[in-house]
Design a protein around this motif. Structure first.
Motif, PDB file in Angstrom:
ATOM      1  N   MET A 244       0.846  -1.195   0.000  1.00 42.50           N
ATOM      2  CA  MET A 244       0.000   0.000   0.000  1.00 42.50           C
ATOM      3  C   MET A 244       0.878   1.240   0.000  1.00 42.50           C
ATOM      4  O   MET A 244       1.861   1.333   0.727  1.00 42.50           O
ATOM      5  CB  MET A 244      -0.900   0.005   1.241  1.00 42.50           C
TER       6      MET A 244
ATOM      7  N   ASP B 273       4.210   7.869   2.603  1.00 42.16           N
ATOM      8  CA  ASP B 273       5.339   7.493   1.751  1.00 42.16           C
ATOM      9  C   ASP B 273       5.935   8.668   0.997  1.00 42.16           C
ATOM     10  O   ASP B 273       7.132   8.671   0.693  1.00 42.16           O
ATOM     11  CB  ASP B 273       4.900   6.412   0.761  1.00 42.16           C
TER      12      ASP B 273
ATOM     13  N   ASP C 136       7.817   0.683  -3.009  1.00 42.97           N
ATOM     14  CA  ASP C 136       7.464  -0.725  -2.893  1.00 42.97           C
ATOM     15  C   ASP C 136       6.013  -0.978  -3.331  1.00 42.97           C
ATOM     16  O   ASP C 136       5.711  -2.000  -3.946  1.00 42.97           O
ATOM     17  CB  ASP C 136       7.654  -1.206  -1.456  1.00 42.97           C
ATOM     18  N   GLY C 137       5.121  -0.010  -3.029  1.00 40.42           N
ATOM     19  CA  GLY C 137       3.707  -0.229  -3.311  1.00 40.42           C
ATOM     20  C   GLY C 137       3.221   0.341  -4.624  1.00 40.42           C
ATOM     21  O   GLY C 137       2.022   0.292  -4.913  1.00 40.42           O
ATOM     22  N   GLY C 138       4.100   0.893  -5.428  1.00 41.26           N
ATOM     23  CA  GLY C 138       3.672   1.483  -6.701  1.00 41.26           C
ATOM     24  C   GLY C 138       4.671   2.520  -7.169  1.00 41.26           C
ATOM     25  O   GLY C 138       5.793   2.609  -6.664  1.00 41.26           O
TER      26      GLY C 138
ATOM     27  N   ASP D  12       4.107  -4.187 -13.931  1.00 41.08           N
ATOM     28  CA  ASP D  12       3.786  -5.100 -12.830  1.00 41.08           C
ATOM     29  C   ASP D  12       3.503  -4.384 -11.518  1.00 41.08           C
ATOM     30  O   ASP D  12       3.410  -5.025 -10.475  1.00 41.08           O
ATOM     31  CB  ASP D  12       4.916  -6.111 -12.636  1.00 41.08           C
ATOM     32  N   ARG D  13       3.362  -3.053 -11.562  1.00 41.86           N
ATOM     33  CA  ARG D  13       3.001  -2.315 -10.353  1.00 41.86           C
ATOM     34  C   ARG D  13       2.074  -1.174 -10.734  1.00 41.86           C
ATOM     35  O   ARG D  13       2.164  -0.630 -11.838  1.00 41.86           O
ATOM     36  CB  ARG D  13       4.245  -1.781  -9.636  1.00 41.86           C
TER      37      ARG D  13
ATOM     38  N   GLU E 251      -1.898  -0.281 -16.294  1.00 41.24           N
ATOM     39  CA  GLU E 251      -1.192  -0.143 -15.020  1.00 41.24           C
ATOM     40  C   GLU E 251      -1.362   1.232 -14.393  1.00 41.24           C
ATOM     41  O   GLU E 251      -1.052   1.426 -13.204  1.00 41.24           O
ATOM     42  CB  GLU E 251       0.308  -0.447 -15.188  1.00 41.24           C
TER      43      GLU E 251
ATOM     44  N   ASP F 270      -3.711   0.985  -3.151  1.00 41.73           N
ATOM     45  CA  ASP F 270      -3.561  -0.305  -2.488  1.00 41.73           C
ATOM     46  C   ASP F 270      -2.982  -1.350  -3.438  1.00 41.73           C
ATOM     47  O   ASP F 270      -2.704  -1.077  -4.612  1.00 41.73           O
ATOM     48  CB  ASP F 270      -4.873  -0.760  -1.848  1.00 41.73           C
ATOM     49  N   ASP F 271      -2.803  -2.553  -2.915  1.00 43.48           N
ATOM     50  CA  ASP F 271      -2.121  -3.606  -3.671  1.00 43.48           C
ATOM     51  C   ASP F 271      -2.917  -4.093  -4.875  1.00 43.48           C
ATOM     52  O   ASP F 271      -2.360  -4.735  -5.768  1.00 43.48           O
ATOM     53  CB  ASP F 271      -1.812  -4.791  -2.743  1.00 43.48           C
ATOM     54  N   THR F 272      -4.211  -3.786  -4.915  1.00 42.64           N
ATOM     55  CA  THR F 272      -5.025  -4.170  -6.066  1.00 42.64           C
ATOM     56  C   THR F 272      -5.023  -3.100  -7.156  1.00 42.64           C
ATOM     57  O   THR F 272      -5.641  -3.291  -8.202  1.00 42.64           O
ATOM     58  CB  THR F 272      -6.475  -4.451  -5.646  1.00 42.64           C
ATOM     59  N   GLY F 273      -4.373  -1.952  -6.900  1.00 37.50           N
ATOM     60  CA  GLY F 273      -4.377  -0.849  -7.841  1.00 37.50           C
ATOM     61  C   GLY F 273      -5.542   0.100  -7.653  1.00 37.50           C
ATOM     62  O   GLY F 273      -5.764   0.980  -8.484  1.00 37.50           O
TER      63      GLY F 273
END
Length: 257
Positions: A1, A37, A106-108, A143-144, A182, A238-241
């Motif tokens: 996240m 962040d 890390d999260g995007g 991939d992010r 993405e 979040d991790d789902t985009g």
């Protein structure tokens, strides 16, 4: 996240009022007890684009002393001037080309894009910037989740002032988004009002202005509410985009540092 704080339109002009409002939101952000962040600052940092205004901005935002608690990411707006911006705000050699920057977490990832047109209040992502966005997205590998941040909203906000100075050729940005799943959303400033809408199927989040708040047509004839509290936003990727946004105001007196 990925948690992104967001301010816009500081319009620092050397006056006490603009300084106090910028310092007020800075103090609240610097004293947050939890994790953020990065801070995004989406343009119109200076009011006249002078080196002195950018030197003040660099001091307020901790870009010189390195005392910000998280990275501070910026992009220009229509009041900004690229050469002084590079020299006095970023500490780089002065140059007149677009100011773009990619930032990976890390999260995007966040791409800070230059939508300014020298000498114009309208905006445009030019050929160089579109090429840079494509190359940056290629380099990230798809991939992010990625957020694009720039100054001018690409969609109408239903007020004649910001809608008079739009992002030109929004259809080109829409075509890029169609090719690039993405990209999770767009973050902008310029309008001096917190707003949320959709552009080309992606969330479009417009940050409030630090210097003053736009009155909408049904709120009264006077355009600028200079007594409204300073505004800011928090965007969560979040991790789902999924991009989720929260808007806040800053009240109370500035802390004495």
């Amino acid at each position: 996240m990925l948690v992104l704080a967001h301010i816009s339109d500081l319009h620092l002009d050397g006056g006490a009022r603009a300084t106090a409002r910028a310092e007020r939101v800075r103090d609240q952000l610097w004293e947050l007890p939890g994790r953020v962040d990065a801070l995004l600052v989406t343009g119109d940092i200076a009011d006249h684009g002078t080196e002195a205004e950018y030197e003040e901005a660099a001091h307020i935002l901790g870009l010189r002393a390195g005392d910000a608690p998280f990275p501070v990411l910026t992009c220009p707006g229509n009041h900004d001037s690229r050469a002084p911006y590079r020299k006095a705000l970023l500490g780089r050699p002065a140059a007149d080309g677009p100011v773009n920057g990619a930032h990976v977490f890390d999260g995007g990832a966040v791409l800070m894009c230059d939508s300014s047109i020298p000498g114009s209040d309208e905006g445009e992502l030019d050929e160089e910037t579109y090429g840079w966005i494509e190359s940056a997205l290629d380099g990230l590998g798809g991939d992010r989740p990625v957020v694009l941040a720039f100054h001018h909203p690409p969609a109408p906000l239903h007020h004649p002032l910001p809608d008079s100075y739009p992002l030109r050729r929004p259809e080109r940005l829409a075509a890029l988004l169609e090719r690039r799943p993405e990209v999770a959303g767009l973050i902008t400033g310029h309008a001096h009002t917190p707003a949320a809408t959709v552009f080309a199927g992606r969330p479009l989040m417009v940050g409030p202005g630090v210097t003053w708040t736009l009155r909408l047509p049904w709120e009264g004839e006077e355009i600028a509410d200079r007594d409204a509290p300073v505004g800011l936003a928090y965007h969560v990727l979040d991790d789902t985009g999924r991009l989720t946004s929260h808007f806040r105001t800053v009240t109370g007196r500035r802390r004495v540092r």
